[in-house]
Design a protein around this motif. Structure first.
Motif, mmCIF file in Angstrom:
data_model
loop_
_atom_site.group_PDB
_atom_site.id
_atom_site.type_symbol
_atom_site.label_atom_id
_atom_site.label_comp_id
_atom_site.label_asym_id
_atom_site.label_seq_id
_atom_site.Cartn_x
_atom_site.Cartn_y
_atom_site.Cartn_z
ATOM 1 N N UNK A 1 91.361 51.899 44.785
ATOM 2 C CA UNK A 1 90.227 51.893 43.975
ATOM 3 C C UNK A 1 89.372 53.256 43.920
ATOM 4 N N UNK A 2 88.793 53.489 42.818
ATOM 5 C CA UNK A 2 88.069 55.036 42.772
ATOM 6 C C UNK A 2 86.771 54.540 43.600
ATOM 7 N N UNK A 3 85.989 55.948 43.817
ATOM 8 C CA UNK A 3 84.597 55.611 44.533
ATOM 9 C C UNK A 3 83.665 55.457 43.482
ATOM 10 N N UNK A 4 82.728 54.829 43.855
ATOM 11 C CA UNK A 4 81.616 54.465 42.815
ATOM 12 C C UNK A 4 80.377 55.162 43.228
ATOM 13 N N UNK A 5 79.867 56.100 42.436
ATOM 14 C CA UNK A 5 78.779 56.836 42.526
ATOM 15 C C UNK A 5 77.368 56.333 42.229
ATOM 16 N N UNK A 6 76.230 56.410 42.469
ATOM 17 C CA UNK A 6 75.237 55.955 42.255
ATOM 18 C C UNK A 6 73.991 56.645 42.826
ATOM 19 N N UNK A 7 72.660 56.724 42.140
ATOM 20 C CA UNK A 7 71.353 57.143 42.788
ATOM 21 C C UNK A 7 70.430 55.923 42.724
ATOM 22 N N UNK A 8 70.884 54.821 42.418
ATOM 23 C CA UNK A 8 69.931 53.509 41.895
ATOM 24 C C UNK A 8 69.500 53.156 43.443
ATOM 25 N N UNK A 9 68.156 52.842 43.503
ATOM 26 C CA UNK A 9 67.710 51.969 44.738
ATOM 27 C C UNK A 9 67.527 50.564 44.333
ATOM 28 N N UNK A 10 67.516 49.950 43.137
ATOM 29 C CA UNK A 10 67.030 48.586 42.851
ATOM 30 C C UNK A 10 68.138 47.659 43.473
ATOM 31 N N UNK A 11 69.496 48.114 43.486
ATOM 32 C CA UNK A 11 70.490 47.199 43.958
ATOM 33 C C UNK A 11 70.948 47.478 45.233
ATOM 34 N N UNK A 12 70.114 48.377 45.875
ATOM 35 C CA UNK A 12 70.644 48.795 47.444
ATOM 36 C C UNK A 12 70.192 47.698 48.225
ATOM 37 N N UNK A 13 71.255 47.721 49.407
ATOM 38 C CA UNK A 13 71.262 46.773 50.384
ATOM 39 C C UNK A 13 70.765 47.514 51.679
ATOM 40 N N UNK A 14 69.378 47.536 52.013
ATOM 41 C CA UNK A 14 68.824 48.331 53.018
ATOM 42 C C UNK A 14 69.552 48.266 54.406
ATOM 43 N N UNK A 15 69.813 47.080 54.522
ATOM 44 C CA UNK A 15 70.556 46.613 55.938
ATOM 45 C C UNK A 15 71.938 47.368 56.034
ATOM 46 N N UNK A 16 72.657 47.312 54.883
ATOM 47 C CA UNK A 16 74.250 47.898 54.749
ATOM 48 C C UNK A 16 73.913 49.519 54.978
ATOM 49 N N UNK A 17 72.732 50.007 54.320
ATOM 50 C CA UNK A 17 72.258 51.396 54.543
ATOM 51 C C UNK A 17 72.118 51.646 56.002
ATOM 52 N N UNK A 18 71.269 51.012 56.527
ATOM 53 C CA UNK A 18 70.931 50.972 57.982
ATOM 54 C C UNK A 18 72.376 51.030 58.798
ATOM 55 N N UNK A 19 73.196 50.072 58.433
ATOM 56 C CA UNK A 19 74.429 50.278 59.402
ATOM 57 C C UNK A 19 75.220 51.287 59.063
#
Length: 143
Positions: A1-19
């Protein structure tokens, strides 16, 4: 599956980013801290594969003079695949038009960034909230 690129913050899971930052490993960055840092950044880049966050980065920029790339992180499972290079290239492209693009890197990663066109500055200096730890980790010179 291809990579999905985004710069959006509204649907970001901050816990996942922290991990992601813990796994990269780039330290323990709390979700609230990341939300404020990324929210205050002019440019952002998030990369997902199969719905899972595998890379991120950001640039603080003023729109004319300086863009500062930081917090480039890639999941260990995707390191060595060129993903980090692609994140940096996207942030550099978005930063075009600034008089200078500056990057802050983990000690030892300088050769990677040199291949992307970055050069060591002779005048960069810093004050860290934990100077002793910064010396220990190789971020500061004794002089």
């Amino acid at each position: 599956m291809p990579l999905d690129w985004s710069d959006r913050l509204d649907d970001l899971d901050w816990e996942e980013l922290s991990a992601l930052y813990r796994a990269a490993p780039l330290g323990n960055k709390a979700p609230a801290w990341l939300q404020q840092a990324f929210g205050n950044s002019m440019f952002r880049c998030f990369v997902r594969k199969d719905g899972r966050l595998v890379g991120a980065g950001r640039a603080l920029a003023d729109g004319v003079d300086c863009s500062y790339l930081c917090d480039i992180a890639v999941m260990p499972s995707h390191q060595g695949t060129g993903l980090g290079k692609q994140i940096v290239e996207r942030l550099v492209e978005r930063s075009r038009g600034h008089r200078k693009i500056i990057l802050y890197a983990v000690p030892g990663r300088e050769p990677f960034y040199k291949r992307l066109g970055f050069r060591r500055m002779r005048t960069a200096m810093a004050i860290f909230d934990d100077q002793a730890q910064a010396f220990e980790r190789g971020y500061l010179d004794e002089t």
